[in-house]
Scaffold this motif. Structure first.
Motif, PDB file in Angstrom:
ATOM      1  N   THR A  89       0.815  -1.208   0.000  1.00  0.00           N
ATOM      2  CA  THR A  89       0.000   0.000   0.000  1.00  0.00           C
ATOM      3  C   THR A  89       0.850   1.260   0.000  1.00  0.00           C
ATOM      4  N   PHE A  90       2.157   1.131  -0.199  1.00  0.00           N
ATOM      5  CA  PHE A  90       3.101   2.251   0.015  1.00  0.00           C
ATOM      6  C   PHE A  90       2.971   2.746   1.451  1.00  0.00           C
ATOM      7  N   CYS A  91       2.735   1.859   2.388  1.00  0.00           N
ATOM      8  CA  CYS A  91       2.552   2.177   3.820  1.00  0.00           C
ATOM      9  C   CYS A  91       1.546   3.308   4.000  1.00  0.00           C
ATOM     10  N   VAL A  92       0.329   3.059   3.554  1.00  0.00           N
ATOM     11  CA  VAL A  92      -0.678   4.134   3.552  1.00  0.00           C
ATOM     12  C   VAL A  92      -0.978   4.638   4.956  1.00  0.00           C
ATOM     13  N   GLN A  93      -0.770   3.778   5.956  1.00  0.00           N
ATOM     14  CA  GLN A  93      -1.042   4.234   7.337  1.00  0.00           C
ATOM     15  C   GLN A  93      -0.054   5.307   7.753  1.00  0.00           C
ATOM     16  N   ARG A  94       1.172   5.233   7.246  1.00  0.00           N
ATOM     17  CA  ARG A  94       2.155   6.282   7.554  1.00  0.00           C
ATOM     18  C   ARG A  94       1.816   7.560   6.797  1.00  0.00           C
ATOM     19  N   ILE A  95       1.405   7.402   5.542  1.00  0.00           N
ATOM     20  CA  ILE A  95       1.002   8.568   4.750  1.00  0.00           C
ATOM     21  C   ILE A  95      -0.163   9.272   5.425  1.00  0.00           C
ATOM     22  N   ARG A  96      -1.120   8.464   5.904  1.00  0.00           N
ATOM     23  CA  ARG A  96      -2.315   9.010   6.539  1.00  0.00           C
ATOM     24  C   ARG A  96      -1.945   9.791   7.799  1.00  0.00           C
ATOM     25  N   THR A  97      -1.034   9.225   8.596  1.00  0.00           N
ATOM     26  CA  THR A  97      -0.631   9.890   9.833  1.00  0.00           C
ATOM     27  C   THR A  97       0.039  11.222   9.535  1.00  0.00           C
ATOM     28  N   VAL A  98       0.955  11.208   8.553  1.00  0.00           N
ATOM     29  CA  VAL A  98       1.681  12.436   8.229  1.00  0.00           C
ATOM     30  C   VAL A  98       0.726  13.487   7.666  1.00  0.00           C
ATOM     31  N   LYS A  99      -0.213  13.055   6.830  1.00  0.00           N
ATOM     32  CA  LYS A  99      -1.162  14.005   6.258  1.00  0.00           C
ATOM     33  C   LYS A  99      -2.062  14.595   7.341  1.00  0.00           C
ATOM     34  N   ASP A 100      -2.463  13.759   8.305  1.00  0.00           N
ATOM     35  CA  ASP A 100      -3.279  14.246   9.417  1.00  0.00           C
ATOM     36  C   ASP A 100      -2.516  15.298  10.220  1.00  0.00           C
ATOM     37  N   THR A 101      -1.240  15.002  10.513  1.00  0.00           N
ATOM     38  CA  THR A 101      -0.437  15.949  11.297  1.00  0.00           C
ATOM     39  C   THR A 101      -0.285  17.261  10.545  1.00  0.00           C
ATOM     40  N   ALA A 102       0.024  17.152   9.246  1.00  0.00           N
ATOM     41  CA  ALA A 102       0.214  18.359   8.437  1.00  0.00           C
ATOM     42  C   ALA A 102      -1.064  19.176   8.394  1.00  0.00           C
ATOM     43  N   ARG A 103      -2.182  18.500   8.292  1.00  0.00           N
ATOM     44  CA  ARG A 103      -3.476  19.177   8.243  1.00  0.00           C
ATOM     45  C   ARG A 103      -3.741  19.891   9.560  1.00  0.00           C
ATOM     46  N   MET A 104      -3.423  19.236  10.664  1.00  0.00           N
ATOM     47  CA  MET A 104      -3.663  19.849  11.970  1.00  0.00           C
ATOM     48  C   MET A 104      -2.769  21.064  12.170  1.00  0.00           C
ATOM     49  N   GLU A 105      -1.578  21.034  11.573  1.00  0.00           N
ATOM     50  CA  GLU A 105      -0.670  22.170  11.736  1.00  0.00           C
ATOM     51  C   GLU A 105      -0.780  23.158  10.585  1.00  0.00           C
ATOM     52  N   ASP A 106      -1.759  22.943   9.705  1.00  0.00           N
ATOM     53  CA  ASP A 106      -2.014  23.834   8.579  1.00  0.00           C
ATOM     54  C   ASP A 106      -0.787  24.099   7.731  1.00  0.00           C
ATOM     55  N   ARG A 107      -0.167  23.040   7.306  1.00  0.00           N
ATOM     56  CA  ARG A 107       0.970  23.185   6.412  1.00  0.00           C
ATOM     57  C   ARG A 107       0.915  22.042   5.420  1.00  0.00           C
ATOM     58  N   LYS A 108       1.829  22.088   4.476  1.00  0.00           N
ATOM     59  CA  LYS A 108       1.878  21.004   3.505  1.00  0.00           C
ATOM     60  C   LYS A 108       2.809  19.915   4.002  1.00  0.00           C
ATOM     61  N   VAL A 109       2.660  18.749   3.415  1.00  0.00           N
ATOM     62  CA  VAL A 109       3.543  17.648   3.773  1.00  0.00           C
ATOM     63  C   VAL A 109       4.930  17.951   3.233  1.00  0.00           C
ATOM     64  N   ARG A 110       5.947  17.789   4.081  1.00  0.00           N
ATOM     65  CA  ARG A 110       7.307  18.097   3.643  1.00  0.00           C
ATOM     66  C   ARG A 110       7.941  16.894   2.959  1.00  0.00           C
ATOM     67  N   ASP A 111       8.935  17.183   2.155  1.00  0.00           N
ATOM     68  CA  ASP A 111       9.655  16.094   1.484  1.00  0.00           C
ATOM     69  C   ASP A 111      10.400  15.276   2.534  1.00  0.00           C
ATOM     70  N   GLY A 112      10.316  13.968   2.412  1.00  0.00           N
ATOM     71  CA  GLY A 112      11.018  13.108   3.349  1.00  0.00           C
ATOM     72  C   GLY A 112      10.273  12.872   4.642  1.00  0.00           C
ATOM     73  N   GLU A 113       9.098  13.501   4.783  1.00  0.00           N
ATOM     74  CA  GLU A 113       8.340  13.317   6.017  1.00  0.00           C
ATOM     75  C   GLU A 113       7.693  11.934   6.036  1.00  0.00           C
ATOM     76  N   VAL A 114       7.214  11.504   4.874  1.00  0.00           N
ATOM     77  CA  VAL A 114       6.662  10.157   4.786  1.00  0.00           C
ATOM     78  C   VAL A 114       7.777   9.220   4.373  1.00  0.00           C
ATOM     79  N   GLN A 115       7.969   8.205   5.156  1.00  0.00           N
ATOM     80  CA  GLN A 115       8.935   7.179   4.786  1.00  0.00           C
ATOM     81  C   GLN A 115       8.226   5.849   4.842  1.00  0.00           C
ATOM     82  N   THR A 116       8.369   5.061   3.809  1.00  0.00           N
ATOM     83  CA  THR A 116       7.804   3.727   3.891  1.00  0.00           C
ATOM     84  C   THR A 116       8.722   2.874   4.748  1.00  0.00           C
ATOM     85  N   ALA A 117       8.184   1.759   5.230  1.00  0.00           N
ATOM     86  CA  ALA A 117       8.981   0.893   6.101  1.00  0.00           C
ATOM     87  C   ALA A 117      10.226   0.400   5.370  1.00  0.00           C
ATOM     88  N   CYS A 118      10.078   0.082   4.057  1.00  0.00           N
ATOM     89  CA  CYS A 118      11.225  -0.458   3.312  1.00  0.00           C
ATOM     90  C   CYS A 118      12.308   0.587   3.120  1.00  0.00           C
TER      91      CYS A 118
END
Lengths: 290, 214
Positions: free
Chosen positions: A185-214
Motif C-alpha cells: 500500500t506504500f505504507c498508507v497508514q504512515r502517509i495518513r498519519t503524516v497528512k493528518d499531522t500536516a493538516r492539523m498544523e495547517d501546512r503542507k507535507v514536507r519532502d522526506g516526512e513520509v517514509q515507507t517501512a522499506c
C-alpha cells in the motif's frame, strides 16, 4: 466509492494523459530504487512484514505459492553459470537483486477487473485495496502483470501470531482474514498519519516526512520515497522532491510506454512499461564491471 | 480575525496557541464556512439548531449497557457542575482517541470533594492501592476503521466560529448522544458506515475509501 466513481476516476486518468497532463491529484506518491545500491539483504521485506501485519505462512504453504510477502526480493544471475564443479548450492558470482513491490500503476490493470470495486485509485495516486469490500474473486491478481497481489488462502492470525506475538501487530492496519486479496500500500497508514499531522498544523507535507517501512530500513539507502508532484521546501528553496529529481535525472517520464533518452547511459527504467501500466516505481539499472 | 477569538481568555490555552498559527488560513476557512452556511440554508431541515454549520449524522441505537467498575455519573459532572467534556477527555483535541483521564485527575478534585460518598471511597481505595479502575470501552469502532477525534474537534469546535467551546458537548453528542444526561455512558448512536457517511456527505467530508478504512 460507487462503481460510477471508479469508472470516472479511471477515465479521468486516461483522458488526462491523452491531453498531456494528470488529473487533480493531491499527492502522487512515487519511488526510485537504485539497484546499484541494493545488496539483497532482504531487510526491506522483513520491515514490510513487521509494519503491515503480514502473516508468516510457513515453508509448505510458501512452496505452493501462498506466501504473503508484499515486497519480495527477486534474484537474477547476470553472469552465466559456467557449470564448473561447485561446492556451494549456488554459483559464487553474478547475483543481482530486485526488490519488487506493488508498482502502484497509474493505469492499473487490476482496477477495472474487480467486480465489486474493492480496488480503485485514490486521490493520492495510490492503487488502493479495500479489504472490507473484497470478495476474493482473485481477478485482480490474475490481471496483474507483476504478480504482486497476494491472496489469503487461510486465516493466518492464530498460527502466525500465537500469544503473546499478537502484541506486535500494528494497530494502524487491520489483520486480513481469509478470502481477501492484499498488496503493498506504500505504507498508507504512515502517509495518513503524516497528512493528518500536516493538516492539523495547517501546512503542507514536507519532502522526506513520509517514509515507507522499506525505505526507512534499507541499510544502503537504495529506496527513495516521496511525492512525485513536487513539494516546495522553504528551507532549501527546492520545489522538487528527491524522487522527482531522480526521475528527471534519469529521464523517466510518466505516461510513456518507451522513454526517449538522450544517452543510453541513463539507468532509469520502469518494469514492463511497454504494457502501458504507467507504474510509479522507477528502478535504476545495475552497472557491472565487465 | 483569528478563528479562536471567540475563546474565553485563559481557557484552552493549548488550543489557542495552535490557532495563532492558523491566521493565514482563516480567510479560506471563513470562506468555506460561508459556503457551507449557504448550502445549509438549502437543506435547512437537517440543520441542528444548536451547532451552526454542521449537519449531524442521524440514527438511534439501543446499545447494551456496559457495567463499569465504578458507576461514574456523567450527569453530575457535565450537567449539574457544567464541567467541559474536554477537561477530562483531554486527548480528544490532541490525538486519535479521546482518552480516559488518569486516576490522578479524578483525585485532583475528589481528595477534597464528596469524600463521604461510597463511589468516591471506592475510587480512593483504587488510588491508595496505586491502581486504575479498569474502565470498559463503550464506543468501539471496528479495527478496520481509522477515526481521529482531533480532526473532528478541529472542524466542528476549533474552526467553528459560531460555537462556544463551553458548548462542546453538543458536538460530542453527534456521535455519543446526550452523555450529560446519562450516568454511565451508553452507546445510543449506531456508529455504522452509513451513519458516518451521511454526515460526511452533508458537511463535505472526505469520501475516499482509504481515508477511513485501513
Amino acid at each position: 466509492m460507487s462503481l460510477s466513481n471508479l469508472i470516472d476516476d479511471w477515465s479521468r486518468y486516461r483522458k488526462g494523459r491523452e491531453e498531456g497532463g494528470f488529473h487533480d491529484y493531491e499527492h502522487m506518491w512515487g519511488m526510485s530504487i537504485d539497484l546499484n545500491k541494493c545488496i539483497g539483504c532482504n531487510a526491506c521485506s522483513v520491515a514490510c512484514y513487521a509494519e503491515n501485519n503480514l502473516a508468516v505462512v510457513g515453508k509448505e504453504k510458501f512452496e505452493k505459492g501462498q506466501g504473503m510477502h508484499w515486497l519480495r526480493l527477486e534474484r537474477y544471475w547476470d553472469e552465466p553459470d559456467l557449470g564448473e564443479e561447485r561446492t556451494t548450492e549456488f554459483q559464487q558470482h553474478g547475483a543481482s537483486f530486485l526488490p519488487m513491490m506493488c508498482q502502484q500503476c497509474n493505469a492499473a490493470t487490476c482496477e477495472p477487473v474487480c467486480p465489486v470495486a474493492a480496488t480503485y485509485h485514490t486521490p493520492d495516486g495510490l492503487n488502493a485495496q479495500v479489504y472490507n469490500r473484497c470478495i476474493g474473486s482473485r481477478y485482480c491478481s490474475n490481471n496483474c502483470p507483476y504478480r504482486l497481489r497476494y491472496f489469503n488462502f487461510w486465516s493466518y492470525y492464530e498460527d502466525s501470531w500465537p500469544a503473546p506475538l499478537q502484541m506486535q501487530l500494528n494497530p494502524d492496519i487491520s489483520v486480513r482474514d481469509k478470502g481477501v486479496m492484499e498488496k503493498c500500500t506504500f505504507c498508507v497508514q504512515r502517509i495518513r498519519t503524516v497528512k493528518d499531522t500536516a493538516r492539523m498544523e495547517d501546512r503542507k507535507v514536507r519532502d522526506g516526512e513520509v517514509q515507507t517501512a522499506c525505505s526507512q530500513t534499507c541499510p544502503t539507502g537504495a529506496i527513495e520515497f516521496g511525492d512525485m508532484l513536487g513539494m516546495y521546501d522553504p528551507e532549501t528553496g527546492v520545489a522538487e522532491t528527491k524522487v522527482t529529481r531522480m526521475w528527471r535525472k534519469h529521464q523517466v517520464e510518466f505516461g510513456k510506454t518507451k522513454q526517449n533518452k538522450q544517452t543510453p547511459d541513463m539507468r532509469g527504467y520502469r518494469v514492463f512499461e511497454f504494457l502501458n501500466t504507467d507504474p510509479c516505481v522507477m528502478y535504476l539499472d545495475r552497472v557491472r564491471e565487465v | 480575525m483569528s478563528v479562536l477569538q471567540h475563546l474565553p481568555p485563559g481557557r484552552f490555552i493549548e488550543a489557542a496557541g495552535r490557532g495563532s498559527r492558523q491566521t493565514k488560513h482563516t480567510v479560506q476557512v471563513s470562506f468555506i464556512v460561508m459556503l457551507l452556511m449557504a448550502t445549509m440554508a438549502l437543506f435547512s431541515a437537517n440543520v441542528n439548531a444548536d451547532v451552526p454549520n454542521a449537519v449531524p449524522p442521524e440514527g438511534e441505537y439501543s446499545g447494551i449497557h456496559v457495567e463499569q467498575p465504578i458507576e461514574f455519573p456523567h450527569d453530575i459532572h457535565a450537567d449539574v457542575n457544567e464541567i467541559n467534556c474536554m477537561y477530562c477527555h483531554t486527548y480528544a483535541r490532541r490525538s486519535k482517541v479521546a482518552g480516559i483521564p488518569p486516576t490522578s485527575k479524578c483525585m485532583g478534585c475528589h481528595s477534597i470533594i464528596a469524600t463521604d460518598k461510597p463511589r468516591i471511597q471506592k475510587l480512593t481505595e483504587y488510588w491508595e492501592n496505586k491502581e486504575s479502575p479498569k474502565w470498559k470501552k463503550v464506543h468501539d469502532v471496528p479495527d478496520f476503521v481509522h477515526f481521529t477525534h482531533e480532526k473532528h474537534i478541529k472542524r466542528f469546535v476549533i474552526d467553528n466560529e459560531d460555537l462556544q467551546v463551553e458548548n462542546v458537548s453538543e458536538v460530542c453528542a453527534f456521535c455519543h448522544g446526550e452523555v450529560k444526561k446519562m450516568t454511565v455512558a451508553d452507546k445510543v448512536k449506531p456508529l455504522t458506515m452509513g451513519f458516518c457517511q451521511r454526515c460526511h456527505q452533508a458537511n463535505d467530508g472526505p469520501s475516499d475509501c482509504w481515508h477511513c478504512h485501513k
